[in-house]
Design an enzyme around this catalytic site. Structure first.
Site, PDB file in Angstrom:
ATOM      1  N   GLU A  42       0.876  -1.182   0.000  1.00  0.00           N
ATOM      2  CA  GLU A  42       0.000   0.000   0.000  1.00  0.00           C
ATOM      3  C   GLU A  42       0.907   1.224   0.000  1.00  0.00           C
ATOM      4  O   GLU A  42       1.697   1.420   0.926  1.00  0.00           O
ATOM      5  CB  GLU A  42      -0.892  -0.012   1.247  1.00  0.00           C
ATOM      6  CG  GLU A  42      -1.752   1.235   1.380  1.00  0.00           C
ATOM      7  CD  GLU A  42      -2.488   1.290   2.726  1.00  0.00           C
ATOM      8  OE1 GLU A  42      -2.862   0.216   3.269  1.00  0.00           O
ATOM      9  OE2 GLU A  42      -2.664   2.402   3.240  1.00  0.00           O
ATOM     10  N   ARG A  46       0.490  10.282   1.176  1.00  0.00           N
ATOM     11  CA  ARG A  46       0.947  11.321   2.110  1.00  0.00           C
ATOM     12  C   ARG A  46       2.118  12.093   1.543  1.00  0.00           C
ATOM     13  O   ARG A  46       2.547  13.093   2.111  1.00  0.00           O
ATOM     14  CB  ARG A  46       1.372  10.672   3.431  1.00  0.00           C
ATOM     15  CG  ARG A  46       0.196  10.126   4.189  1.00  0.00           C
ATOM     16  CD  ARG A  46       0.629   9.346   5.403  1.00  0.00           C
ATOM     17  NE  ARG A  46      -0.320   8.290   5.628  1.00  0.00           N
ATOM     18  CZ  ARG A  46      -0.288   7.450   6.648  1.00  0.00           C
ATOM     19  NH1 ARG A  46       0.673   7.527   7.550  1.00  0.00           N
ATOM     20  NH2 ARG A  46      -1.189   6.518   6.766  1.00  0.00           N
ATOM     21  N   LYS A 130     -11.131  -1.303   6.370  1.00  0.00           N
ATOM     22  CA  LYS A 130      -9.940  -1.049   7.175  1.00  0.00           C
ATOM     23  C   LYS A 130     -10.397  -0.690   8.593  1.00  0.00           C
ATOM     24  O   LYS A 130     -11.331   0.121   8.748  1.00  0.00           O
ATOM     25  CB  LYS A 130      -9.166   0.102   6.538  1.00  0.00           C
ATOM     26  CG  LYS A 130      -8.071   0.694   7.402  1.00  0.00           C
ATOM     27  CD  LYS A 130      -7.113   1.496   6.551  1.00  0.00           C
ATOM     28  CE  LYS A 130      -6.244   2.419   7.390  1.00  0.00           C
ATOM     29  NZ  LYS A 130      -4.967   2.735   6.735  1.00  0.00           N
TER      30      LYS A 130
HETATM   31  C1  3PG Z   1      -2.285   3.700   8.269  1.00  0.00           C
HETATM   32  O1  3PG Z   1      -2.518   4.629   7.514  1.00  0.00           O
HETATM   33  O2  3PG Z   1      -2.803   2.591   8.125  1.00  0.00           O
HETATM   34  C2  3PG Z   1      -1.425   3.901   9.440  1.00  0.00           C
HETATM   35  O3  3PG Z   1      -0.815   5.134   9.446  1.00  0.00           O
HETATM   36  C3  3PG Z   1      -0.461   2.821   9.652  1.00  0.00           C
HETATM   37  O4  3PG Z   1      -0.149   2.873  10.971  1.00  0.00           O
HETATM   38  P1  3PG Z   1       1.302   2.494  11.485  1.00  0.00           P
HETATM   39  O5  3PG Z   1       2.210   3.545  10.962  1.00  0.00           O
HETATM   40  O6  3PG Z   1       1.158   2.498  12.991  1.00  0.00           O
HETATM   41  O7  3PG Z   1       1.636   1.136  10.941  1.00  0.00           O
END
Ligand code: 3PG
Length: 213
Positions: A42, A46, A130
């Protein structure tokens, strides 16, 4: 086709999540994931490198299932589709993006964290969701309680937010969890320092844990 994408996400059990500073990181990262045993990723919107990175992976490593993350706008979604993303994920449930993804036939997993949001997603015909932010919301205990009244609908969750090697086994043992995602496999620092072997090693460790469940 879409069912295959969802079942591929859930059958692999772990979706590495990555934010690229530069498109030049995309193929070395894809190769590190493949070396560590993962063929899905994924790529988050960002950073401005997201669309070009998705396009590079889709073109040069077609064996990978590449998706777009942090899809916050219909413009993000359109950019992801144009780049060749095979699925999209968002932290929240935005009906406009759900409708646009359905109109374009793109598998989309919106983020949910409450029963009301689960029902909005079910109402939109979605059962692959999700769960975000998974750990801060209350972890496996919280998700299991949410899952109980919806289990019979066939809903499954991609749990992300605070997942790491230390709690991976617990998440993957939870019946609500189809798969987990997370940035711990390909951290910003490892990417910036081009530590591809370290990323592959973290993936291999995660794959071992997943195989042991
Ligand atoms: C996401 O967008 O799914 C999260 O920012 C992932 O979270 P993590 O950085 O704690 O894995």
């Amino acid at each position: 086709m879409n069912e295959n994408v969802y079942s591929r996400i859930f059958s692999r059990r772990i979706v590495p999540l990555v934010s690229f500073d530069d498109v030049s990181q995309a193929i070395p990262l894809a190769d590190a994931l493949l070396a560590g045993g993962f063929d899905s990723v994924e790529v988050t919107f960002r950073t401005t490198a997201a669309a070009a990175a998705i396009a590079a992976i889709a073109r040069e490593r077609p064996q990978m299932l590449v998706g777009a993350g942090t899809v916050l706008t219909v413009a993000n979604l359109e950019a992801a589709i144009s780049a060749g993303a095979k699925f999209a994920v968002a932290p929240g449930f935005n009906p406009k993006i759900v409708a646009a993804a359905q109109a374009r036939g793109l598998p989309f997993l919106p983020g949910v964290a409450t029963p009301t949001e689960v029902e909005a997603a079910l109402d939109a015909g979605l059962t692959s969701l999700k769960f975000f932010p998974a750990a801060p919301m209350g972890g496996v205990k919280f998700l299991s309680a949410i899952y109980a009244p919806y289990r019979h609908t066939g809903v499954k969750f991609l749990a992300t937010g605070g997942v790491s090697a230390s709690n991976l086994a617990e998440w993957l043992s939870c019946p609500a969890v189809g798969a987990v995602g997370g940035s711990w496999l390909a951290s910003h620092d490892d990417l910036a320092a081009a530590r591809w072997d370290a990323i592959a090693a973290k993936c291999a460790e995660a794959a071992r844990i997943a195989a042991s469940i």
